[in-house]
Every structure is written in structure tokens, then in C-alpha cells.
Design an enzyme around this catalytic site. Sequence first.
Site, PDB file in Angstrom:
ATOM      1  N   GLU A 156     -61.921 -50.258  58.445  1.00 55.89           N
ATOM      2  CA  GLU A 156     -61.053 -49.147  58.032  1.00 55.89           C
ATOM      3  C   GLU A 156     -61.918 -47.983  57.576  1.00 55.89           C
ATOM      4  O   GLU A 156     -63.038 -48.182  57.125  1.00 55.89           O
ATOM      5  CB  GLU A 156     -60.188 -49.556  56.821  1.00 55.89           C
ATOM      6  CG  GLU A 156     -58.958 -50.350  57.124  1.00 55.89           C
ATOM      7  CD  GLU A 156     -58.188 -50.709  55.847  1.00 55.89           C
ATOM      8  OE1 GLU A 156     -58.602 -50.334  54.736  1.00 55.89           O
ATOM      9  OE2 GLU A 156     -57.158 -51.389  55.993  1.00 55.89           O
ATOM     10  N   ARG A 180     -45.260 -61.996  46.143  1.00 59.72           N
ATOM     11  CA  ARG A 180     -45.083 -62.816  44.936  1.00 59.72           C
ATOM     12  C   ARG A 180     -44.657 -61.922  43.784  1.00 59.72           C
ATOM     13  O   ARG A 180     -44.650 -60.703  43.911  1.00 59.72           O
ATOM     14  CB  ARG A 180     -46.438 -63.441  44.560  1.00 59.72           C
ATOM     15  CG  ARG A 180     -47.483 -62.357  44.319  1.00 59.72           C
ATOM     16  CD  ARG A 180     -48.760 -62.844  43.691  1.00 59.72           C
ATOM     17  NE  ARG A 180     -49.591 -61.733  43.252  1.00 59.72           N
ATOM     18  CZ  ARG A 180     -50.457 -61.082  43.995  1.00 59.72           C
ATOM     19  NH1 ARG A 180     -50.637 -61.420  45.269  1.00 59.72           N
ATOM     20  NH2 ARG A 180     -51.166 -60.088  43.499  1.00 59.72           N
ATOM     21  N   LYS A 240     -54.332 -59.888  57.107  1.00 60.55           N
ATOM     22  CA  LYS A 240     -54.306 -58.444  56.864  1.00 60.55           C
ATOM     23  C   LYS A 240     -54.270 -57.629  58.160  1.00 60.55           C
ATOM     24  O   LYS A 240     -53.715 -56.525  58.169  1.00 60.55           O
ATOM     25  CB  LYS A 240     -55.487 -58.029  55.980  1.00 60.55           C
ATOM     26  CG  LYS A 240     -55.564 -58.791  54.654  1.00 60.55           C
ATOM     27  CD  LYS A 240     -54.271 -58.730  53.841  1.00 60.55           C
ATOM     28  CE  LYS A 240     -54.288 -59.745  52.703  1.00 60.55           C
ATOM     29  NZ  LYS A 240     -52.982 -59.908  52.045  1.00 60.55           N
TER      30      LYS A 240
HETATM   31  C1  MV4 Z   1     -59.970 -49.973  50.252  1.00 59.90           C
HETATM   32  C2  MV4 Z   1     -60.601 -49.016  49.431  1.00 59.90           C
HETATM   33  C3  MV4 Z   1     -60.974 -47.826  50.019  1.00 59.90           C
HETATM   34  N1  MV4 Z   1     -60.736 -47.607  51.322  1.00 59.90           N
HETATM   35  N2  MV4 Z   1     -59.754 -49.710  51.542  1.00 59.90           N
HETATM   36  C4  MV4 Z   1     -59.786 -53.448  46.979  1.00 59.90           C
HETATM   37  C5  MV4 Z   1     -58.833 -54.574  46.842  1.00 59.90           C
HETATM   38  C6  MV4 Z   1     -58.151 -54.712  48.147  1.00 59.90           C
HETATM   39  N3  MV4 Z   1     -56.747 -54.884  47.926  1.00 59.90           N
HETATM   40  C7  MV4 Z   1     -58.460 -53.469  48.900  1.00 59.90           C
HETATM   41  N4  MV4 Z   1     -59.353 -52.694  48.100  1.00 59.90           N
HETATM   42  C8  MV4 Z   1     -59.769 -51.464  48.487  1.00 59.90           C
HETATM   43  N5  MV4 Z   1     -59.576 -51.154  49.787  1.00 59.90           N
HETATM   44  C9  MV4 Z   1     -60.136 -48.552  52.051  1.00 59.90           C
HETATM   45  N6  MV4 Z   1     -59.926 -48.308  53.349  1.00 59.90           N
HETATM   46  C10 MV4 Z   1     -60.794 -49.309  48.089  1.00 59.90           C
HETATM   47  C11 MV4 Z   1     -60.391 -50.552  47.617  1.00 59.90           C
HETATM   48  C12 MV4 Z   1     -60.647 -50.797  46.231  1.00 59.90           C
HETATM   49  C13 MV4 Z   1     -59.626 -50.971  45.344  1.00 59.90           C
HETATM   50  C14 MV4 Z   1     -58.292 -50.913  45.731  1.00 59.90           C
HETATM   51  C15 MV4 Z   1     -57.285 -51.112  44.818  1.00 59.90           C
HETATM   52  C16 MV4 Z   1     -57.612 -51.361  43.479  1.00 59.90           C
HETATM   53  C17 MV4 Z   1     -58.912 -51.421  43.085  1.00 59.90           C
HETATM   54  C18 MV4 Z   1     -59.945 -51.227  44.002  1.00 59.90           C
HETATM   55  C19 MV4 Z   1     -61.250 -51.272  43.590  1.00 59.90           C
HETATM   56  C20 MV4 Z   1     -62.243 -51.090  44.469  1.00 59.90           C
HETATM   57  C21 MV4 Z   1     -61.951 -50.867  45.806  1.00 59.90           C
END
Ligand code: MV4
Length: 494
Positions: free
Chosen positions: A200, A291, A116
Site C-alpha cells: 500500500e 468484534r 486483508k
Molecule cells: C498504515 C499506515 C500508514 N499507511 N497503512 C497499523 C495497524 C494496522 N491496523 C495498520 N496500521 C497502519 N497502516 C498505510 N497504508 C499506518 C499504520 C499505523 C497505525 C494505524 C492505526 C493506528 C496506529 C498506527 C500506528 C502506526 C502505524
Amino acid sequence: MFNKILIANRGEIAIRVMRACRELGIKSVGVYSDADKNSLFAKYADEAHPIGEPTPAKSYLNIDKILDVAEKSGAEAIHPGYGFLAENPNLGKECEKHGIKLIGPKWSVIEAMGDKITARKLMKKAGVPVVPGTEKGITDDQEALEIAESIGYPIIIKASAGGGGIGMRIVTEEDELLRAIESTRSVAESAFGDATIYIEKYVKEPRHIEFQILADEHGSIIHAAERECSIQRRNQKLIEEAPSPIMTPELREKMGSIAVRAASSIGYTNAGTVEFLYSNGEFYFLEMNTRVQVEHPITEAITGLDLVKEQLKIAASDELCCTQDEIKVNGHAIECRINAEDPLNDFAPNPGKITGYRSPGGLGVRVDSGVYMNYTIPSYYDSMISKLIVWGRDREEAISRMRRALSEYIVLGVKTTIPFHKAMMASPHFHQGKLHTHFVDNYKNEIYDNMQKVVEEDREMVERLKSTFLPSKKVAAVSAAVSSYMAAHANSKK
Ligand code: MV4
């Protein structure tokens, strides 16, 4: 085009890929673990081979065994589906050594996007907006404190080898930072064998909006609009829809061209997804998924594309099906993931035997499933048993159609997420479309109350349809009748 391919996966996605094969005249080779001998996908395949013990590490993750079957069966390519080996660069590396085509991007691209920090760096370089944060691993405590200070709390600590939500920690104040770093590192080390972490800015209650990308091996890249996947619980998506309720043609043009730039900057090929966090008109690159995704059918419903067929054609060096101008968004689609989990008991997994099964149908309804009546869901794998996808001319029609389809859907013997979805389709907040990733948590109580109500409302319908099920003891007789029918029609069988 290929003559024969191997599908290195199980369940509904294995069937989804085999269906595309059948339409294209490609022979499908299935591989199944000991726990999947009676699975629908193993029966659907033109030929199926056992690959050993149920534990994924000994079967669906075992590259040597899978390549061995591919070579012996004469498969020219491997489709990895999602999960399992789909984002493991070693599968592509090994395929290359054996002269077998991997249906997906180059392994080096899978590897780069799997890290990442590397992905963030590459995207930033390409001019793709990323969440404010670090472009390298955090090693020094003092440095961590300074970086967090300059970004401003709350921040989120993530494992570089992570993704999909594993190995993440939110930190709201300086006092917690060093302890949180320590614990995220140790989670990352034990989960991924890589303790590298980065920081982040934490985006509060964002929307998760992802763009579908298609890229051929001749340099053409397009997007097929977006999906909104904000309705999730503990990083497990439950409901996805396309288009996003907040999308406008202008925003789609803007985010879509950035998604295409993201893919093109890394020499992406085949189907992929660029994930964004969206909040208050701002959006940031989050991850790239290399994917086909669980939720791809909603994109198919609004664009008319067959994404898996496109994957196969791209891997066979065909040119893209269409230009960006030819991609049109038509109507609205919603997908509900039907899991063998008890939504009234904290979504506890509930594998076991399906004693009664009737899936919905009618206009605008699609069910992608890997199960059937009398099938026993094994406990070794994820709990998703099917995906219910509906299409409507607009979001309201899609929601009422989903509610109708859910009321027809009967699964007996195991608890499923159907009551949760019924409650969601009845939720005024969901109707309003103000979705974000904490929606399910925020409206927990309302959803819970509605679940009991909607289950009660549907009880009579369930009772009536139940009586149309085949008694279990009759199944053997039907099976014998089908066999003799097949034998009698053997010559007309392809
Ligand atoms: C985040 C975020 C808020 N701020 N990054 C969760 C899964 C992973 N792909 C990254 N995720 C998140 N990253 C920052 N800087 C909130 C999430 C997140 C989230 C993102 C997408 C779908 C569902 C989620 C559920 C909780 C937190």
C-alpha cells in the site's frame, strides 16, 4: 432472548458482558484457566468452569473445551469478547455444528475480513475508498518493484493474514524493497502460517478514526459515530476518544455512510468497526474489526447505547434498537487504558500483586476493571488491568475530568500507565487535539519529563489515600463478615 450464555473470555471484558447479561436476565457461564481461578470475572459469573492450563492455547483458545462447557451447562450462545477467539472463524463454524449461536457476525464474514487482501478487494468493489495499493498477493520481485514504483515511495508492506500492526514494514526507497518483502514474508509465515503480503501507499502521520457499526439480522444497519484512536505506542492503543476532535457533522455523515455501506456490502450483522486512516481531509478504509472493541465504552458514553446489550439482542434476532436519526452524539468521552506496565521504563510489563487499590468515581467517571485489592495479575495474558472512561460536556471538560479521575486512582504493588496518562492530560499538544499515530513517539521526551512532574504533584494525595486501605491481614476478617452477611440474606439473593 437467551436464557443462558457462555462468555469465552477473561478479565474486564468478561465482566462487561456478564453485566449486560445480568441486566437482561440472562444467566452467565464463565470459563477460566488455572491462572484465573481467583479472578473477579470467574466469581462474577452465575456459574464458572475451569478449562485448564494458563497458556491461552490450552484454555481460552481451546474451542473443543469451551464448546464442551457450553453444551454441558446448557448455554445457548457464546460471546467471545475481544482477542482470543473473537476473530477466529473456526469458533463460529464449530458453534454452528453444535447448534450454539455465536454472538457476532457470520463466520464467513469474519473469515473474509480477516484476510486483508480480500477485505480490500470487497471494499473497493463496494465503492469504499481504500489506500492505493495492490488487490492481490505479491509473488514476483519484478512485479513488486513495478507496483511500488507506480504507487510511489514510501510504501508499506503488510501481511494479508495480519492486522493490528503485526507484520508491517515501511519502505522509503527502491533499494530496500526486495529485502523488506523477504523479511515481511518470513515474519508473516511464522506469525500466521501465511506468507501472503501486499503493498500500500504509506500514509504519513495519519489519524486512526473508526466507526462503530450496528447491524441486525433483518437488514437494518446504522453507525454510532466514530472514535479516534491515534494515541498508541507500538500498535497498542493507549488513549481513545469520541468524537474525533476533527469531526464535523458533514464529515461524520460522509464517513459514516461509507462505513455503513462497507458493512452492508458484505452482509454484516451484529456490532463491528470500520477503521479508516485519515490524513489531510482524505480518508481510506484500513480494516474491519468483527468484534466488540476494547474502546467501545466511549461510544456508549456519547450515544447512551449499551453496545453489548445490543449485541445480545441482535444475536437473539431482535430488531435494532434505533434508527440512524435517533443516534445523537452528546458531549465528549475519553478512555485511558490502565496497564500493568512501567511507562518510565519503556512500558515494560509489570505483573504481580496489587497491594493497594482505590478506583476513582464521581460524576462522569466509569471504571471497567477485572482486578481488586490483593489480586495477583497473572503474567500469561495482556497487561491491561482496567479502563478509565470519562464523559464531559466538551473535550476540555473531559480532559480535566480525566486528570481529576487519574489523580484519585491508586494502584500499589505494580507499576501502571497512570503516570503516562496524567502526563498526556497535561500535554498542551494533546489539548490542541492535533493527534496522529506517531504522537507518542514524537513527544516522547516531553511526555517523559511530564510524567515525573505529575507523579510528584500527586504524591501527597497518594500518601493520604493510602492510609485508607485495608491492611492485608484484615482482608480475611472482612471476607468472613461478608460470608455471614450473605448467609443471613440468602433468601433475598436472586
Ligand atoms: C498504515 C499506515 C500508514 N499507511 N497503512 C497499523 C495497524 C494496522 N491496523 C495498520 N496500521 C497502519 N497502516 C498505510 N497504508 C499506518 C499504520 C499505523 C497505525 C494505524 C492505526 C493506528 C496506529 C498506527 C500506528 C502506526 C502505524
